[in-house]
Design a protein around this motif. Structure first.
Motif, PDB file in Angstrom:
ATOM      1  N   ALA A   1      61.889  55.366   3.114  1.00  0.00           N
ATOM      2  CA  ALA A   1      60.995  56.586   2.355  1.00  0.00           C
ATOM      3  C   ALA A   1      59.802  56.195   1.854  1.00  0.00           C
ATOM      4  N   GLY A   2      59.492  54.675   1.774  1.00  0.00           N
ATOM      5  CA  GLY A   2      58.272  54.319   1.302  1.00  0.00           C
ATOM      6  C   GLY A   2      58.270  53.654   0.174  1.00  0.00           C
ATOM      7  N   LYS A   3      59.311  53.002  -0.429  1.00  0.00           N
ATOM      8  CA  LYS A   3      59.685  52.554  -1.916  1.00  0.00           C
ATOM      9  C   LYS A   3      58.715  51.116  -1.972  1.00  0.00           C
ATOM     10  N   THR A   4      59.056  50.340  -1.018  1.00  0.00           N
ATOM     11  CA  THR A   4      58.359  49.087  -0.839  1.00  0.00           C
ATOM     12  C   THR A   4      57.134  49.122  -0.810  1.00  0.00           C
ATOM     13  N   THR A   5      56.642  50.160   0.205  1.00  0.00           N
ATOM     14  CA  THR A   5      55.125  50.174   0.259  1.00  0.00           C
ATOM     15  C   THR A   5      54.485  50.834  -0.853  1.00  0.00           C
ATOM     16  N   LEU A   6      55.184  51.674  -1.760  1.00  0.00           N
ATOM     17  CA  LEU A   6      54.835  51.884  -3.123  1.00  0.00           C
ATOM     18  C   LEU A   6      54.352  50.577  -4.068  1.00  0.00           C
ATOM     19  N   LEU A   7      55.548  49.943  -3.894  1.00  0.00           N
ATOM     20  CA  LEU A   7      55.530  48.569  -4.840  1.00  0.00           C
ATOM     21  C   LEU A   7      54.625  47.777  -4.346  1.00  0.00           C
ATOM     22  N   HIS A   8      54.206  47.581  -3.248  1.00  0.00           N
ATOM     23  CA  HIS A   8      53.099  46.677  -2.853  1.00  0.00           C
ATOM     24  C   HIS A   8      51.772  47.435  -3.141  1.00  0.00           C
ATOM     25  N   LEU A   9      51.783  48.592  -3.156  1.00  0.00           N
ATOM     26  CA  LEU A   9      50.255  49.329  -3.574  1.00  0.00           C
ATOM     27  C   LEU A   9      50.338  48.890  -5.076  1.00  0.00           C
ATOM     28  N   LEU A  10      51.248  49.076  -5.682  1.00  0.00           N
ATOM     29  CA  LEU A  10      51.094  48.726  -7.365  1.00  0.00           C
ATOM     30  C   LEU A  10      50.958  47.383  -7.554  1.00  0.00           C
ATOM     31  N   THR A  11      51.555  46.324  -6.728  1.00  0.00           N
ATOM     32  CA  THR A  11      50.985  44.928  -7.135  1.00  0.00           C
ATOM     33  C   THR A  11      49.843  44.539  -6.465  1.00  0.00           C
ATOM     34  N   GLY A  12      49.104  45.093  -5.633  1.00  0.00           N
ATOM     35  CA  GLY A  12      48.233  44.770  -4.713  1.00  0.00           C
ATOM     36  C   GLY A  12      47.987  43.913  -3.568  1.00  0.00           C
ATOM     37  N   ALA A  13      49.340  43.929  -3.335  1.00  0.00           N
ATOM     38  CA  ALA A  13      49.793  43.262  -2.041  1.00  0.00           C
ATOM     39  C   ALA A  13      49.214  44.199  -0.637  1.00  0.00           C
ATOM     40  N   LEU A  14      49.061  45.370  -0.972  1.00  0.00           N
ATOM     41  CA  LEU A  14      48.401  46.469   0.049  1.00  0.00           C
ATOM     42  C   LEU A  14      47.388  47.470  -0.672  1.00  0.00           C
TER      43      LEU A  14
ATOM     44  N   CYS B   1      62.019  58.724  -7.678  1.00  0.00           N
ATOM     45  CA  CYS B   1      62.699  58.832  -6.361  1.00  0.00           C
ATOM     46  C   CYS B   1      61.578  59.175  -5.465  1.00  0.00           C
ATOM     47  N   ILE B   2      61.485  58.484  -3.959  1.00  0.00           N
ATOM     48  CA  ILE B   2      60.488  58.709  -3.075  1.00  0.00           C
ATOM     49  C   ILE B   2      61.512  59.043  -1.853  1.00  0.00           C
ATOM     50  N   SER B   3      60.969  60.272  -1.197  1.00  0.00           N
ATOM     51  CA  SER B   3      61.665  60.859  -0.095  1.00  0.00           C
ATOM     52  C   SER B   3      60.362  61.283   0.773  1.00  0.00           C
ATOM     53  N   GLU B   4      60.486  60.674   2.007  1.00  0.00           N
ATOM     54  CA  GLU B   4      59.532  60.983   3.082  1.00  0.00           C
ATOM     55  C   GLU B   4      57.981  60.916   2.616  1.00  0.00           C
TER      56      GLU B   4
ATOM     57  N   THR C   1      48.619  54.547   5.368  1.00  0.00           N
ATOM     58  CA  THR C   1      48.732  54.730   6.669  1.00  0.00           C
ATOM     59  C   THR C   1      49.105  53.440   7.424  1.00  0.00           C
ATOM     60  N   ARG C   2      49.774  53.303   8.319  1.00  0.00           N
ATOM     61  CA  ARG C   2      49.960  52.313   9.363  1.00  0.00           C
ATOM     62  C   ARG C   2      50.019  52.907  10.697  1.00  0.00           C
ATOM     63  N   GLY C   3      49.090  52.444  11.234  1.00  0.00           N
ATOM     64  CA  GLY C   3      48.887  52.920  12.721  1.00  0.00           C
ATOM     65  C   GLY C   3      48.759  54.499  12.671  1.00  0.00           C
ATOM     66  N   ARG C   4      49.744  55.268  13.623  1.00  0.00           N
ATOM     67  CA  ARG C   4      49.824  56.745  13.352  1.00  0.00           C
ATOM     68  C   ARG C   4      50.804  57.094  12.263  1.00  0.00           C
ATOM     69  N   ARG C   5      51.522  56.288  11.559  1.00  0.00           N
ATOM     70  CA  ARG C   5      52.557  56.914  10.720  1.00  0.00           C
ATOM     71  C   ARG C   5      51.870  56.846   9.374  1.00  0.00           C
ATOM     72  N   THR C   6      52.065  57.842   8.502  1.00  0.00           N
ATOM     73  CA  THR C   6      51.746  57.816   7.247  1.00  0.00           C
ATOM     74  C   THR C   6      52.936  57.712   6.221  1.00  0.00           C
ATOM     75  N   ILE C   7      52.963  56.599   5.665  1.00  0.00           N
ATOM     76  CA  ILE C   7      54.020  56.330   4.824  1.00  0.00           C
ATOM     77  C   ILE C   7      54.047  56.593   3.502  1.00  0.00           C
ATOM     78  N   LEU C   8      52.865  56.897   2.700  1.00  0.00           N
ATOM     79  CA  LEU C   8      53.004  57.298   1.669  1.00  0.00           C
ATOM     80  C   LEU C   8      52.127  58.749   1.629  1.00  0.00           C
ATOM     81  N   ARG C   9      52.020  59.726   0.849  1.00  0.00           N
ATOM     82  CA  ARG C   9      51.169  60.793   1.011  1.00  0.00           C
ATOM     83  C   ARG C   9      50.659  61.208  -0.443  1.00  0.00           C
ATOM     84  N   ASP C  10      49.692  61.193  -0.892  1.00  0.00           N
ATOM     85  CA  ASP C  10      48.888  61.691  -2.144  1.00  0.00           C
ATOM     86  C   ASP C  10      49.972  61.508  -3.400  1.00  0.00           C
TER      87      ASP C  10
END
Length: 273
Positions: free
Chosen positions: A38-51, A211-214, A10-19
């Motif tokens: 959709a959250g593709k790059t955010t997911l990649l950042h979680l996988l790499t440890g950037a987030l 595939c990431i959607s919403e 979640t960034r601010g009030r927006r949830t970018i990735l869910r469960d």
């Protein structure tokens, strides 16, 4: 090798990735696809440890990713990010050297540089100033840098390459060459995960498509069965036809208008509504 357990961001009030829950290993090229935002790059950042996830966790070989020392993690995975701006007039050799451990000797650095540049079609470019190259050539330099990082620290331990839109800005020839190179590298001790916009490249080269959607995983499976016309219509809002190509496989051809209703009979491997 990498396990994602109920991760949300979640960034601010927006949830970018869910469960999001995933298991990613070596010996495969995984394509992450989905609409813009959709959250593709955010997911990649979680996988790499950037987030770090706002909830849930990401494990690398059974250990929380954030507990790994940065220098140890750098020997196990390399990242080609979407943002690759360089402000200073570095030569290509100097850019490549940034990925090397301090202990790397000059002769080894030269050998690794030449091999990496040749692999991305830039043999002889080492002395060129980065900013004098085209955008596509600069992109290939950064891919060579990521490949050098892994080659310099290669051992029996598995390694992974993470790529965020590795073919954006490349002409058709170099898109195919880049995907072929990454595909050829995957094996018993190597895996690759790439954010890709072109669904036909995912169909042609990936072993698995997520595939990431919403902010959620809409499908996860082999591209031939995961990228159905129904899924594409629902997620991308575009109708497509699936056409066979010589030698096997298929390509997706858009109908060039927003999808109204899908009549596909495809059977997805794993689709989450």
């Amino acid at each position: 090798m990498i396990t994602v357990e109920n991760a949300s961001f979640t960034r601010g009030r927006r949830t970018i990735l869910r469960d999001v829950s995933l298991s990613l290993g070596i010996n495969e090229l995984v394509a992450i696809v989905g609409p813009n935002g959709a959250g593709k790059t955010t997911l990649l950042h979680l996988l790499t440890g950037a987030l770090e996830p706002s909830s849930g966790r990401v494990l690398f070989e059974g250990m929380p990713l954030h507990t790994w020392r940065k220098d140890h993690l750098a020997t196990r995975r390399a990242v080609l990010s979407q943002s690759r701006n360089v402000s200073f007039p570095f030569t290509v050799y100097e850019i490549l050297a940034l990925s090397m451990p301090d202990r790397t000797n000059r002769r080894h650095l030269q050998s690794l540089s030449e091999t990496a540049l040749a692999s991305v079609g830039l043999a002889g470019f080492g002395a060129r100033v980065l900013q004098e190259l085209s955008g596509g050539e600069q992109q290939r330099v950064h891919l060579a840098r990521a490949l050098m990082q892994l080659a310099a620290t290669r051992s029996a331990a598995p390694q992974m390459l993470f790529l965020d839109e590795p073919v954006s800005g490349l002409d058709l020839q170099h898109q195919i060459q880049t995907m072929q190179l990454v595909r050829q590298m995957t094996g018993d001790a190597f895996g690759a995960i790439a954010v890709i916009h072109d669904l036909n490249l995912a169909l042609s080269f990936a072993d698995r498509v997520i595939c990431i959607s919403e902010g959620k995983v809409a499908c996860d499976g082999p591209p031939a069965t995961a990228l159905t016309s129904e899924l594409i219509s629902r997620v991308f809002k575009v109708s497509t036809q699936s056409l066979p190509v010589p030698g096997g496989g298929r390509v997706l051809v858009p109908d060039m208008h927003p999808a109204k209703q899908s009549t596909t009979t495809d059977h997805p491997a794993k689709v989450i509504s």
